[in-house]
Motif scaffolding. Sequence first.
Motif, PDB file in Angstrom:
ATOM      1  N   TYR A 198       0.837  -1.203   0.000  1.00 49.95           N
ATOM      2  CA  TYR A 198       0.000   0.000   0.000  1.00 49.95           C
ATOM      3  C   TYR A 198       0.872   1.253   0.000  1.00 49.95           C
ATOM      4  O   TYR A 198       1.815   1.377   0.780  1.00 49.95           O
ATOM      5  CB  TYR A 198      -0.929   0.022   1.214  1.00 49.95           C
ATOM      6  CG  TYR A 198      -1.677   1.331   1.346  1.00 49.95           C
ATOM      7  CD1 TYR A 198      -2.696   1.655   0.452  1.00 49.95           C
ATOM      8  CD2 TYR A 198      -1.339   2.244   2.337  1.00 49.95           C
ATOM      9  CE1 TYR A 198      -3.366   2.864   0.553  1.00 49.95           C
ATOM     10  CE2 TYR A 198      -2.010   3.450   2.448  1.00 49.95           C
ATOM     11  CZ  TYR A 198      -3.030   3.748   1.558  1.00 49.95           C
ATOM     12  OH  TYR A 198      -3.685   4.954   1.661  1.00 49.95           O
ATOM     13  N   LYS A 199       0.560   2.186  -0.883  1.00 48.04           N
ATOM     14  CA  LYS A 199       1.264   3.462  -0.956  1.00 48.04           C
ATOM     15  C   LYS A 199       0.379   4.550  -0.355  1.00 48.04           C
ATOM     16  O   LYS A 199      -0.781   4.699  -0.743  1.00 48.04           O
ATOM     17  CB  LYS A 199       1.615   3.801  -2.401  1.00 48.04           C
ATOM     18  CG  LYS A 199       2.588   2.817  -3.034  1.00 48.04           C
ATOM     19  CD  LYS A 199       2.919   3.206  -4.470  1.00 48.04           C
ATOM     20  CE  LYS A 199       3.900   2.220  -5.085  1.00 48.04           C
ATOM     21  NZ  LYS A 199       4.228   2.577  -6.494  1.00 48.04           N
ATOM     22  N   SER A 223      -2.841   6.825  -1.684  1.00 45.55           N
ATOM     23  CA  SER A 223      -3.336   6.262  -2.947  1.00 45.55           C
ATOM     24  C   SER A 223      -4.835   6.503  -3.066  1.00 45.55           C
ATOM     25  O   SER A 223      -5.594   6.322  -2.115  1.00 45.55           O
ATOM     26  CB  SER A 223      -3.052   4.759  -3.002  1.00 45.55           C
ATOM     27  OG  SER A 223      -1.671   4.491  -2.985  1.00 45.55           O
ATOM     28  N   TYR A 259      -6.795   1.356  -4.280  1.00 39.70           N
ATOM     29  CA  TYR A 259      -5.923   0.278  -3.822  1.00 39.70           C
ATOM     30  C   TYR A 259      -6.740  -1.002  -3.715  1.00 39.70           C
ATOM     31  O   TYR A 259      -7.900  -0.986  -3.274  1.00 39.70           O
ATOM     32  CB  TYR A 259      -5.304   0.627  -2.466  1.00 39.70           C
ATOM     33  CG  TYR A 259      -4.549  -0.512  -1.829  1.00 39.70           C
ATOM     34  CD1 TYR A 259      -3.322  -0.937  -2.327  1.00 39.70           C
ATOM     35  CD2 TYR A 259      -5.076  -1.178  -0.732  1.00 39.70           C
ATOM     36  CE1 TYR A 259      -2.638  -1.987  -1.745  1.00 39.70           C
ATOM     37  CE2 TYR A 259      -4.400  -2.230  -0.132  1.00 39.70           C
ATOM     38  CZ  TYR A 259      -3.174  -2.635  -0.650  1.00 39.70           C
ATOM     39  OH  TYR A 259      -2.507  -3.684  -0.082  1.00 39.70           O
TER      40      TYR A 259
END
Length: 220
Positions: free
Chosen positions: A187-188, A191, A194
Amino acid sequence: MSKKILGISLSIVMLLLLSLGTYKAEGDRVVEEENSISTVTIEGIDCNITVEESDNDNFQYNYDTNIFQVSTTKSTLDDVKITIKTKENAEPQFNDRVYIYIPTNKISKLDVISSNAAIGLAKINTELNIQNNEGVVSFYAFQGLTNDINYTSQNGVGTLKIVKEANNYSFNLTNDASVVSIPFSDYKSFSSRYIHKEGEGSVDINIDLQESVFSLLLDV
């Protein structure tokens, strides 16, 4: 982070912790006999609520009738709506809440609406749709979950706890100007979209956030 989101997270974080816990119920209990029901809608307005599965085939309520008002209406389509709010001029304390026990084997879908309410949902295995409007909502994904969960939040705080035995789901996040905590390694932060899949991913957990605070917790 906007001032509005920060204010929400600071002012009701303790209510979020309360809704995740288990507390002794106090007050009067009312039991209602019901046949099979299509959809149950629970709407909480400016109050604290815990929702759990009933240990029998009845709806049960446990609350202080001097503080809270609980009304139940049934439509011609066998849908039931339960509305909970604090009575006018009542002054509930931090631990005051309404407990609702629902017979999940009798219903097809549970809709939950939080309007500035703190709602804790236990391990409810039915189709679950949550609408969080400036409130606090906690819910679970657990072993044996076979129904989809849809959660939308506008200026609210939410927590999803996924127990370690849950191994067949797809976590789908849509994020607009929200503060999100996701422990999955891919996970960024920030975002807008996702997806995380476990197993065959046959259970959909759909999270749609708008200017909200949301945390995913893994029970490891």
